[in-house]
Enzyme design. Structure first.
Site, short mmCIF file in Angstrom:
data_model
loop_
_atom_site.label_atom_id
_atom_site.label_comp_id
_atom_site.label_asym_id
_atom_site.label_seq_id
_atom_site.Cartn_x
_atom_site.Cartn_y
_atom_site.Cartn_z
CE LYS A 1 -3.69 -0.11 2.30
NZ LYS A 1 -4.62 -0.26 3.43
NE ARG B 1 -7.41 3.22 4.99
CZ ARG B 1 -7.85 4.62 5.03
NH1 ARG B 1 -7.10 5.69 4.79
NH2 ARG B 1 -9.29 4.92 4.91
N GLY C 1 -8.29 -6.84 5.36
CA GLY C 1 -9.21 -7.05 6.43
C GLY C 1 -8.56 -7.86 7.35
CG MET D 1 -2.64 -7.21 9.59
SD MET D 1 -0.90 -6.90 9.11
CE MET D 1 -1.24 -6.58 7.64
NE ARG E 1 -6.18 -4.27 -2.82
CZ ARG E 1 -6.76 -4.67 -1.47
NH1 ARG E 1 -5.88 -4.39 -0.63
NH2 ARG E 1 -7.84 -4.72 -1.45
CG HIS F 1 -14.17 -9.05 4.82
ND1 HIS F 1 -14.51 -10.44 5.06
CD2 HIS F 1 -12.92 -8.78 5.14
CE1 HIS F 1 -13.62 -10.95 5.68
NE2 HIS F 1 -12.57 -10.00 5.74
CB SER G 1 11.38 -42.47 -12.12
OG SER G 1 10.42 -41.77 -11.82
CB CYS H 1 6.84 -41.16 -11.20
SG CYS H 1 7.72 -42.38 -10.01
CE1 TYR I 1 9.32 -39.19 -15.87
CE2 TYR I 1 11.47 -39.29 -16.96
CZ TYR I 1 10.54 -39.88 -16.09
OH TYR I 1 10.85 -41.30 -15.59
#
Length: 907
Positions: A22, A91, A100, A102, A335, A451, A790, A858, A878
């Site tokens: 913020k 804030r 909401g 804090m 934000r 909220h 694997s 796997c 993979y």
């Protein structure tokens, strides 16, 4: 010397770690020249210092005082002065958004004298007392620890006495009376008076925000969102602007695109004569943002222009809070906005089309978790009647459960295994545990910025808000609509995609995205597959585009864990490039158990061979079907892994059956007696660490040969029909290279025999599962005999941690998560420090001994998004996972390849 406070004019969006999200964004908007009320930010570093010592770090009070003086000089007023007071808001502002969770305290600086000065300078006595009662209420609950419900009770009694429907029905005299009642409540509950000193109010408010970082709901939210506990929160101190000055004032929340669907346009809520907390709290129903164009066209036009500027600047959906004070627009926050999975894919595709972001950035802004949510089923509304009610579709999806009316009840019933829907007039931050426990959230008040809506969207939880037809009676634990009453415990269905609420459990159907994958990659987006409901075709196209780009950039190959031809075919439609794990033990179940029993009970080689001969053609046909479904792609077949006793009846069940026969004078079954002898003979205290895997293959004559012969003959059959079978043979539970050498010799002998007998050359690579710590630590030696590795990370996690998964998850994992021992279960996401370190060692030593060694994983970690990034980073070839997780793994493998690409963090 450490610096703890920065003015908004000194920061920017690249300082979020220090200033919080913020604070960094307020600084960025200030830098951009947008109308931001002046202020300053106390850093996250100050918070961490306070939490470590329990007191303000040296110099913090002085820095705050110096920055406050600058604000006062710019405003020409002093904080809380008696004739025309400067007032402040305080804030929280963590690095990652925690809506909401804090604390916020508004109107700092008001006291018994300055409230009179505010009334005179504003010309609005009611506004002044309304602001004062807000401060006393917020300060009393947030800073002084008074239960917020007690303030609500005082307010409710006064409104009832005055016959007021809401707080707007109270006049200045009523509000002045309310302030005195609140102050007396604080004195009774805490033994101290509400502080009249503005400086003390500010100091205590800042420390209260710091302390709220460790509050229960904040910790619970961080655990759910995987936000580190050691970040701390910043605190933003800002000059107050007032939306509660009358009908020409108000507050709102806006989004530059719809956070639920991703559609472009202006979305949000506006509330006249209100401060911002009223909007998100849902205590009064808001009006759509478009209504502001009628109420205040000039402010609406400016807001629209600022929103366009912000979206272009941030190149993403922006969530904006604003206040209009006597027709003047102020920007209070922006934000990168939280969004649903559907919106994330849609917005990423559209921003790429608009050339605001690249295709790589678009891929980086979606996630495998979001894709998984889009694959969840939807309601089949064609099978039901009319909806009970309609509200605002705040977070899409389909969920059904028993209606419950408070958070604690939701937690208790969910813990007992019941699916529940949390029904509230509106939610508050204290409802977070119930929201986490519930399948869906339904409120009768609030909109897309309430909220409930914001938190549910962030968690991917189904949510419908503002269903005004519903009369919620929390005390009676029921809601009523249209003459129908739904009592607590009755099942309802909530459709977060269109806002409908239905009685009972509505049947489910595949989502449009799931149908896209089921249709197969070649035809998916062009099959005309759409879902009932606006926007589904768009999200299918957006998903298809993301998948195509992920496939184009990823390095990791994606295979599937599949044991049947049907699973193999589905996995291939979902984009699997082979099978990384075919578990042969699943082929011994059902009617074939009798043949396995015959093999176990065999008293001589002839009987054993007869049982194995009966099993061989059945296994061969299974392999033929799987190799056909995966024609041209690798199929890694694991030899029998579990102990043989798992294929026999339960020991206790057999003993009871024999004892019951004896008690009834019935001759006991000779077969049951023989089975019990076998079970007792094979009994192990810890069978998962006993005679299983390669050990079983070495001591049970003919078992390995039968399975390898079935594989080889299946390869021959497929080749004779023009197929391209690519079977690989994997030996499980290797501890030492000698075990693998012995089994490999037997495998190669059988392959050679089948080749000679059929005249068809059969070559199957032989490798092993690395699922024991010793195997990982001696991987260099094992690689001398293994053509591939694997990682079986399920067992590797168990044996590294010393956990028996089936026992410990229910026994103490929840406690470990609560206490922070785990950030996430090591069976859900790979433990990088322990299990991951073993993987790194095995990869390095295995490839040092055999360059070009093919290595995969796997375990189910292969389908976990965070784990896929780890496997990419350590150089695996993979990952293999269940068929339904294949699209998730494909997407995340693509994202993992985009190292350094800027991503949108909307946590």
């Amino acid at each position: 010397m450490v610096r703890y406070v920065y003015a908004f004019t000194e920061g920017g969006r690249d300082m979020a770690e220090l200033l919080g999200g913020k604070g960094a964004n307020l600084a960025e908007m200030t830098r951009m020249g947008l109308p931001v009320p002046p202020g300053f930010t106390v850093t996250t570093e100050a918070c961490r210092a306070f939490l470590a010592t329990g007191s303000e770090p040296d110099g913090l009070v002085r820095e705050i005082s110096e920055h406050l003086t600058v604000l006062e000089q710019a405003a020409g007023r002093l904080l809380g002065q008696s004739d025309d007071p400067l007032l402040l808001s305080v804030r929280s502002g963590a690095r990652f958004s925690m809506p909401g969770m804090m604390e916020t305290i508004l109107d700092i600086g008001l006291n018994d004298e300055s409230v009179l000065g505010l009334a005179k300078s504003s010309g609005n006595e009611r506004f002044a007392w309304d602001s004062y009662r807000r401060l006393v209420q917020m300060f009393g609950s947030t800073v002084m620890g008074v239960d917020s419900a007690l303030f609500e009770n005082v307010m409710s009694r006064l409104k009832e006495t005055r016959g007021a429907a809401d707080d707007l029905g109270l006049d200045a005299v009523d509000l002045a009376e309310l302030v005195e009642a609140y102050k007396e409540l604080i004195r009774q509950e805490t033994g101290e008076y509400f502080p009249q000193s503005p400086a003390e109010q500010l100091r205590r408010a800042v420390l209260a925000v710091f302390s709220s970082w460790t509050g229960t709901r904040a910790r619970l939210y961080r655990r759910r969102e995987h936000i580190p506990d050691d970040l701390g929160t910043a605190v933003n101190v800002q000059t107050m602007v007032f939306g509660n000055l009358g009908p020409d004032s108000g507050s709102g929340v806006a989004f530059t695109r719809d956070p639920a669907t991703g559609r472009p346009g202006l979305y949000g809520d506006y509330l006249s004569n209100a401060q911002g907390e009223d909007v998100v709290a849902g205590i009064r129903n808001t009006v759509p943002l478009d209504e502001l164009s009628r109420l205040n066209p000039e402010a609406f036009t400016r807001l629209r222009d600022h929103m366009r500027t912000l979206e272009t600047h941030y190149r993403d959906l922006c969530d904006i809070e604003f206040t209009i004070e006597r027709r003047r627009l102020w920007m209070l926050q922006t934000r990168v906005g939280k969004r649903t999975a559907e919106a994330a894919f849609t917005i990423a595709a559209e921003l790429a089309d608009e050339e605001l972001i690249t295709a790589d950035e678009a891929l980086a802004r979606v996630s495998g978790d979001g894709l998984a949510r889009l694959m969840f089923p939807r309601f089949d509304t064609s099978a039901v009647g009319d909806a009970l009610a309609h509200g605002i579709p705040a977070s899409p999806g389909a969920a059904a459960g028993a209606a419950v009316f408070d958070s604690a009840k939701a937690v208790r019933r969910a813990a007992a295994g019941e699916k529940v829907v949390l029904v509230r007039q509106e939610t508050t931050p204290d409802d977070l545990p119930g929201m986490l426990a519930a399948q869906a959230v339904l409120t009768s008040r609030g909109g897309k910025t309430s909220h409930a809506a914001v938190v549910a969207r962030g968690m991917g939880k189904v949510c419908v808000c503002g269903a005004e037809e519903i009369g919620v009676d929390p005390r009676g634990r029921r809601f009523s609509v249209g003459g129908i009453t739904v009592e607590e415990g009755m099942v309802i269905s909530v459709d977060g995609s269109d806002g409908a609420v239905y009685p009972g459990a509505v049947p489910l159907v595949d989502s449009a995205v799931m149908r896209y994958f089921e249709a197969g990659l070649e035809t998916g987006a062009d099959t005309g597959v759409v879902e009932t409901g606006e926007g589904s075709a768009g999200v299918v196209d957006a998903v298809a585009r993301a998948m195509r780009h992920a496939d184009a950039v990823r390095r990791l190959e994606i295979r599937a864990n599949a044991d049947t031809p049907e699973d193999a075919a589905r996995a291939r439609r979902f984009g699997a490039e082979g099978i990384g794990l075919c578990r042969t033990e699943h082929m011994f179940l059902g009617d074939r158990r009798q043949l396995v029993e015959a093999m176990i009970l065999a008293r001589d080689d002839t009987a054993r061979e007869r049982a194995l001969d009966a099993l061989l053609p059945l296994q061969r046909q299974d392999f033929v079907g799987i190799l056909e479904a995966m024609d041209g792609l690798p199929v890694t077949i694991r030899l029998l892994d579990p102990p043989l006793h798992e294929f026999l009846p339960d020991r206790t069940e057999l003993a009871v059956r024999l004892a019951a026969a004896e008690a009834h004078g019935t001759p006991p079954s000779a077969h049951d007696a023989e089975l019990l002898q076998a079970v007792n003979r094979m009994h192990e205290e810890n069978p998962m660490l006993g005679l299983r895997g390669v050990r079983l293959g070495l001591v049970a004559p003919g078992l390995v040969a039968m399975q390898v012969r079935a594989i080889a003959e299946a390869v021959v059959e497929r080749k004779r029909t023009g197929g391209d079978p690519r079977a690989e043979i994997m030996v499980p539970l290797i501890d030492t290279v000698e075990e693998l050498r012995l089994v490999r010799e037997e495998v190669e002998q059988v392959l050679a025999e089948v080749s000679r007998a059929t005249g068809v050359p059969v070559e199957c690579p032989v490798g092993t599962m690395i699922e024991l710590p010793r195997a990982a630590l001696t991987a260099g030696r094992i690689a001398e005999e293994a053509e591939f590795f694997s990682f079986g990370t399920n067992d590797l996690t168990q044996t590294t941690w010393g956990f028996s998964r089936d026992d410990v998850e229910a026994a103490f994992f929840s406690t470990y998560l609560d206490k922070g021992v785990f950030k996430v279960s090591p069976f859900e996401t790979i433990d990088r420090d322990g299990v991951g370190r073993l993987v790194e060692i095995a990869v390095a030593e295995g490839r040092a001994a055999r360059p070009g060694l093919q290595i995969g994983v796997c375990g189910e970690h292969g389908g976990d998004p965070d784990s896929v990034h780890f496997f990419h980073g350590v150089g695996l070839d993979y990952v293999s996972c269940s068929p339904f997780r294949v699209p998730v793994a494909r997407l995340e493998a693509g994202r993992a390849a985009l190292s350094g690409t800027e991503t949108s963090d909307s946590r």
